[in-house]
Write a protein that holds these residues in place. Structure first.
Motif, PDB file in Angstrom:
ATOM      1  N   THR A 162       2.817  -2.786 -24.185  1.00 50.28           N
ATOM      2  CA  THR A 162       4.378  -2.904 -24.505  1.00 50.28           C
ATOM      3  C   THR A 162       4.466  -1.826 -23.721  1.00 50.28           C
ATOM      4  O   THR A 162       5.703  -2.127 -23.221  1.00 50.28           O
ATOM      5  CB  THR A 162       4.232  -3.178 -25.897  1.00 50.28           C
ATOM      6  OG1 THR A 162       3.694  -1.646 -26.566  1.00 50.28           O
ATOM      7  CG2 THR A 162       3.779  -4.547 -26.525  1.00 50.28           C
TER       8      THR A 162
ATOM      9  N   TRP B  16       0.798   1.774 -16.877  1.00 48.87           N
ATOM     10  CA  TRP B  16      -0.184   1.714 -18.072  1.00 48.87           C
ATOM     11  C   TRP B  16      -1.339   2.590 -18.368  1.00 48.87           C
ATOM     12  O   TRP B  16      -2.141   2.554 -19.281  1.00 48.87           O
ATOM     13  CB  TRP B  16      -0.347  -0.072 -17.945  1.00 48.87           C
ATOM     14  CG  TRP B  16      -1.553  -0.314 -16.942  1.00 48.87           C
ATOM     15  CD1 TRP B  16      -1.186  -0.635 -15.893  1.00 48.87           C
ATOM     16  CD2 TRP B  16      -2.694   0.215 -16.988  1.00 48.87           C
ATOM     17  NE1 TRP B  16      -2.398  -0.872 -15.323  1.00 48.87           N
ATOM     18  CE2 TRP B  16      -3.335  -0.288 -15.422  1.00 48.87           C
ATOM     19  CE3 TRP B  16      -4.863   0.489 -17.702  1.00 48.87           C
ATOM     20  CZ2 TRP B  16      -5.202   0.269 -15.037  1.00 48.87           C
ATOM     21  CZ3 TRP B  16      -4.954   0.859 -17.434  1.00 48.87           C
ATOM     22  CH2 TRP B  16      -6.029   0.381 -16.046  1.00 48.87           C
TER      23      TRP B  16
ATOM     24  N   ASN C 131       9.281   1.205 -17.385  1.00 48.56           N
ATOM     25  CA  ASN C 131       9.260   0.644 -16.436  1.00 48.56           C
ATOM     26  C   ASN C 131       7.896   1.256 -15.638  1.00 48.56           C
ATOM     27  O   ASN C 131       7.084   1.287 -14.871  1.00 48.56           O
ATOM     28  CB  ASN C 131      10.272   0.405 -15.752  1.00 48.56           C
ATOM     29  CG  ASN C 131      10.883  -1.173 -15.420  1.00 48.56           C
ATOM     30  OD1 ASN C 131      10.103  -2.151 -16.725  1.00 48.56           O
ATOM     31  ND2 ASN C 131      11.373  -1.959 -15.204  1.00 48.56           N
TER      32      ASN C 131
ATOM     33  N   GLN D 212       6.590  -2.571 -20.613  1.00 52.09           N
ATOM     34  CA  GLN D 212       7.472  -3.109 -19.952  1.00 52.09           C
ATOM     35  C   GLN D 212       8.736  -2.793 -20.837  1.00 52.09           C
ATOM     36  O   GLN D 212       9.634  -2.704 -20.026  1.00 52.09           O
ATOM     37  CB  GLN D 212       7.152  -4.421 -20.719  1.00 52.09           C
ATOM     38  CG  GLN D 212       5.929  -5.251 -20.888  1.00 52.09           C
ATOM     39  CD  GLN D 212       6.236  -5.428 -19.182  1.00 52.09           C
ATOM     40  OE1 GLN D 212       6.762  -5.999 -19.020  1.00 52.09           O
ATOM     41  NE2 GLN D 212       4.168  -5.715 -19.143  1.00 52.09           N
ATOM     42  N   ILE D 213       8.625  -1.846 -21.598  1.00 51.24           N
ATOM     43  CA  ILE D 213      10.354  -1.026 -21.940  1.00 51.24           C
ATOM     44  C   ILE D 213      10.784   0.107 -21.255  1.00 51.24           C
ATOM     45  O   ILE D 213      11.503   0.110 -20.929  1.00 51.24           O
ATOM     46  CB  ILE D 213      10.168  -0.642 -23.587  1.00 51.24           C
ATOM     47  CG1 ILE D 213       9.214  -1.753 -24.352  1.00 51.24           C
ATOM     48  CG2 ILE D 213      11.369  -0.198 -24.326  1.00 51.24           C
ATOM     49  CD1 ILE D 213       8.792  -0.754 -25.767  1.00 51.24           C
TER      50      ILE D 213
END
Length: 309
Positions: A26, A36, A32, A29-30
């Motif tokens: 998540t 990951w 950029n 996605q918040i």
């Protein structure tokens, strides 16, 4: 009594892995720029740092979560680089690291209280989960009230300038651009003041106790430099009250001082909510008080004198 109701290790490890997996999916996605694999690296190293923070907080009652967050700013910001949004990536990584590390120390403090009061660690943990779930709803609502009541929230010169935001953003810029972005002689001043702080602490710890209380604490001197004036004034007034109280009744001051300080801090924090509601309702205070320099005050007096004519 306390250990018979302990939380299973598999639950702690499984919960941590599950939270890490959710965050890995998540958070990019918040934010950029926060890749990951940055999140994975943070969650791999965080347990060791969380243990250190929990251990130190248990000994000193002082959480150094912000220090570990700054470490994440420099590492992730430099890793991402300026072209890949290193400033935002570093700040987001700081938030992730601070949440992990501070949660460990907060839980340890609560479990320490539970140990002293023979409470069930499972019931305490469930209470923590319920409180965290409530915070996920209440905290954004409180922030929305502040944001709606004070449109200039976070701006310099406003009622809530958010000084920590400026400090952490500059730390992120420093982590991305390196020491070359610092003003001239900045590093030399940092080295000199760092050495002076270490020397002051050594002197305070080595001289006799009757003289040590006259040696200033460098951390106490440093804090007012990066927090806004109201907090620094509150700390000064609170310290003065405690000093007078200790001179009159040292035993009661030592016993009830922390409780009184907690009450004052809590009261001031609670008042900020109705204050925001009054601001939303466009209710203005009946009087306004300002402190001006002598030169500015003379100009104001001259201006008021022209109006009276």
């Amino acid at each position: 009594m306390f250990m018979k109701d302990r939380i299973p290790t598999w639950l702690a490890v499984g919960g941590y892995v599950a939270i890490a997996a959710v965050a890995t999916v998540t958070l990019p996605q918040i934010f950029n720029p926060l890749e990951w694999y940055y999140v994975v690296v943070i969650y791999l190293f965080a347990p060791a740092l969380a243990f250190c923070n929990a251990y130190g907080c248990g000994l000193t009652d002082w959480s150094l979560a912000s220090t570990y967050g700054k470490l994440a700013i420099f590492v992730i910001g430099a890793w991402a680089g300026k072209s890949q949004g290193g400033v935002l990536a570093g700040l987001a990584a700081c938030g992730v690291m601070m949440n992990i590390v501070s949660t460990a120390s907060d839980l340890m403090q609560d479990f320490k209280t539970g140990y002293l009061t023979l409470a069930s660690p499972r019931s305490m943990f469930v209470s923590q989960v319920i409180g965290t779930a409530m915070g996920c709803v209440i905290a954004p609502c409180v922030f929305w009230i502040f944001y709606s009541a004070f449109p200039d929230l976070g701006q310099q010169g406003s009622e809530y300038p958010a000084p920590y935001a400026v400090v952490y953003r500059n730390l992120a810029i420093l982590g991305v651009e390196g020491f070359g972005s610092l003003p001239k002689h900045c590093l030399a001043l940092c080295y000199a003041l760092f050495a002076a702080a270490i020397l002051t602490n050594v002197v305070r710890d080595t001289v006799p106790k009757k003289w040590a209380r006259f040696v200033p604490i460098p951390m106490a001197i440093a804090i007012p430099f990066y927090i806004p004036q109201p907090f620094a004034i509150d700390m000064c007034v609170g310290s003065l009250i405690l000093f007078i109280w200790e001179t009159r009744d040292k035993a009661k001051a030592n016993a009830f001082g922390p409780a009184v300080a907690s009450g004052l801090i809590c009261g001031e924090g609670i008042w900020s909510v109705p204050k925001s509601i009054l601001a939303l309702a466009k209710v203005n205070p009946p009087i306004c008080m300002k402190f001006l320099s002598r030169r500015t005050n003379l100009k104001v007096d001259d201006f008021l004198a022209t109006l009276s004519r």
